[in-house]
Design a protein around this motif. Sequence first.
Motif, PDB file in Angstrom:
ATOM      1  N   ALA A 254       0.870  -1.206   0.000  1.00 53.26           N
ATOM      2  CA  ALA A 254       0.000   0.000   0.000  1.00 53.26           C
ATOM      3  C   ALA A 254       0.860   1.191   0.000  1.00 53.26           C
ATOM      4  CB  ALA A 254      -0.974  -0.013   1.150  1.00 53.26           C
TER       5      ALA A 254
ATOM      6  N   GLY B  32      -3.054  -0.488  -9.346  1.00 53.42           N
ATOM      7  CA  GLY B  32      -3.960   0.544  -8.879  1.00 53.42           C
ATOM      8  C   GLY B  32      -3.928   1.795  -9.725  1.00 53.42           C
TER       9      GLY B  32
ATOM     10  N   GLN C  50      -9.779  -4.262  -4.584  1.00 55.42           N
ATOM     11  CA  GLN C  50      -8.750  -5.073  -3.938  1.00 55.42           C
ATOM     12  C   GLN C  50      -8.723  -6.431  -4.638  1.00 55.42           C
ATOM     13  OE1 GLN C  50      -9.100  -5.494   0.344  1.00 55.42           O
ATOM     14  NE2 GLN C  50      -6.929  -6.016   0.524  1.00 55.42           N
TER      15      GLN C  50
ATOM     16  N   SER D  16      -9.088  -1.111 -10.594  1.00 59.36           N
ATOM     17  CA  SER D  16     -10.121  -0.076 -10.636  1.00 59.36           C
ATOM     18  C   SER D  16     -11.279  -0.570 -11.489  1.00 59.36           C
ATOM     19  CB  SER D  16      -9.550   1.227 -11.211  1.00 59.36           C
ATOM     20  OG  SER D  16      -9.000   1.010 -12.504  1.00 59.36           O
TER      21      SER D  16
ATOM     22  N   THR E  33      -3.993  -4.215  -6.601  1.00 56.97           N
ATOM     23  CA  THR E  33      -5.097  -3.261  -6.618  1.00 56.97           C
ATOM     24  C   THR E  33      -5.605  -3.159  -8.053  1.00 56.97           C
ATOM     25  OG1 THR E  33      -4.063  -2.052  -4.791  1.00 56.97           O
ATOM     26  CG2 THR E  33      -5.722  -0.862  -6.059  1.00 56.97           C
TER      27      THR E  33
ATOM     28  N   ASP F 180       0.264  -1.821  -4.304  1.00 60.46           N
ATOM     29  CA  ASP F 180      -0.494  -0.813  -5.036  1.00 60.46           C
ATOM     30  C   ASP F 180      -0.442  -1.133  -6.525  1.00 60.46           C
ATOM     31  OD1 ASP F 180      -1.162   0.812  -2.791  1.00 60.46           O
ATOM     32  OD2 ASP F 180       0.895   1.538  -2.764  1.00 60.46           O
TER      33      ASP F 180
ATOM     34  N   THR G 249      -6.400  -3.686 -14.142  1.00 66.76           N
ATOM     35  CA  THR G 249      -5.287  -3.918 -13.234  1.00 66.76           C
ATOM     36  C   THR G 249      -4.019  -4.113 -14.063  1.00 66.76           C
ATOM     37  OG1 THR G 249      -4.572  -5.174 -11.271  1.00 66.76           O
ATOM     38  CG2 THR G 249      -5.648  -6.420 -13.050  1.00 66.76           C
TER      39      THR G 249
ATOM     40  N   GLY H  76      -4.495   2.733  -3.177  1.00 61.74           N
ATOM     41  CA  GLY H  76      -4.310   1.289  -3.277  1.00 61.74           C
ATOM     42  C   GLY H  76      -4.249   0.590  -1.932  1.00 61.74           C
ATOM     43  N   TRP H  77      -3.952  -0.707  -2.030  1.00 59.75           N
ATOM     44  CA  TRP H  77      -3.958  -1.612  -0.875  1.00 59.75           C
ATOM     45  C   TRP H  77      -2.558  -2.132  -0.559  1.00 59.75           C
ATOM     46  CZ3 TRP H  77      -7.820  -2.006   2.405  1.00 59.75           C
ATOM     47  CH2 TRP H  77      -9.100  -1.643   1.973  1.00 59.75           C
TER      48      TRP H  77
ATOM     49  N   VAL I 178     -12.249   1.708  -6.457  1.00 58.32           N
ATOM     50  CA  VAL I 178     -10.965   1.032  -6.265  1.00 58.32           C
ATOM     51  C   VAL I 178     -11.227  -0.419  -5.866  1.00 58.32           C
ATOM     52  CG1 VAL I 178      -8.781   1.026  -5.022  1.00 58.32           C
ATOM     53  CG2 VAL I 178      -9.863   3.191  -5.641  1.00 58.32           C
TER      54      VAL I 178
ATOM     55  N   ILE J 123      -8.228   1.402   3.095  1.00 56.68           N
ATOM     56  CA  ILE J 123      -7.767   1.846   1.788  1.00 56.68           C
ATOM     57  C   ILE J 123      -6.969   3.149   1.937  1.00 56.68           C
ATOM     58  CG2 ILE J 123      -9.992   2.984   1.380  1.00 56.68           C
ATOM     59  CD1 ILE J 123      -7.797   1.450  -1.347  1.00 56.68           C
TER      60      ILE J 123
END
Length: 272
Positions: free
Chosen positions: A32, A204, A49, A57, A55, A201, A66, A156-157, A47, A170
């Motif tokens: 992240a 993302g 996961q 969208s 990550t 991330d 991704t 992102g994660w 967003v 997040i």
Amino acid sequence: MGSFLRRATIAAAALGLVSGSLLAATAPGAGAIVGGSTAPVGDSDYVVQVSTGCTGSLIHPRWVLTAVHCVETITPAQVVVRIGNQDYWSGGEYHAVDAIVRNPDYRGGPNDVALLWLDAPSKKPTVKLGSPARKGWWDGVAAGGIAGSDVGWATGWGYIDTNRTLPSTIQQKMVTIVPDDPADELAAMRISVSGGPCQGDSGGPLLVSTPEGIVQVGVMKAANCVDGAWYSEVGSGPNRDWIRSQITDLDDPDPITDPKGIEIDPGVGSWF
């Protein structure tokens, strides 16, 4: 992300131009945003996961965008996603993935974009891709030629520190867009930013405020978590063209139409 414009205006002047060497983002299990903050509720409903440690969208009710390296060696049965969740692997919408479409031009560089076809339409909001006509909003150079004057939001994660700590919520961070070396033939498809994005991330979105609203202009490819990161550009250029060739109803989405009628390039771009 209704408060994006206000935050961007207030914080842009405080951002410095930072550059540095990048470490290539790794495959599934990658992290992240370092130095970020929890995204306000509702700001990141599009967003995603991704269960491979990445990550994504939501750019269409049935399609998640991704990075190829997040799903390069797996089948759809090996990946699930959560869309619009505020907490780590909790809440939001849970979906299986019925198909993976990988950019056939990906060879480790800034063609690192892939699409995931969801098992059912998402009810979460989508994010639009940037328009080539607005590229000046994310090229890192202002009208007056001042480098580092464009800003965006990374979200992102991924890991929140260099100790590989995973986030509980997040994360997002404002980043400065750094102009690339025009002599580099890959620069035209890449967006470099200041530090913050980290492994996980990967895949993302890089978000930018334009007169048309908040748009996605990049997909996270590589980062070293502290000094900088770079994204495969999707606001203009061949990556954007490829995405739109696969999602023919991107501007007028029909979440029911079976996409397998779309002509898809052979090889790594094939359906799985």
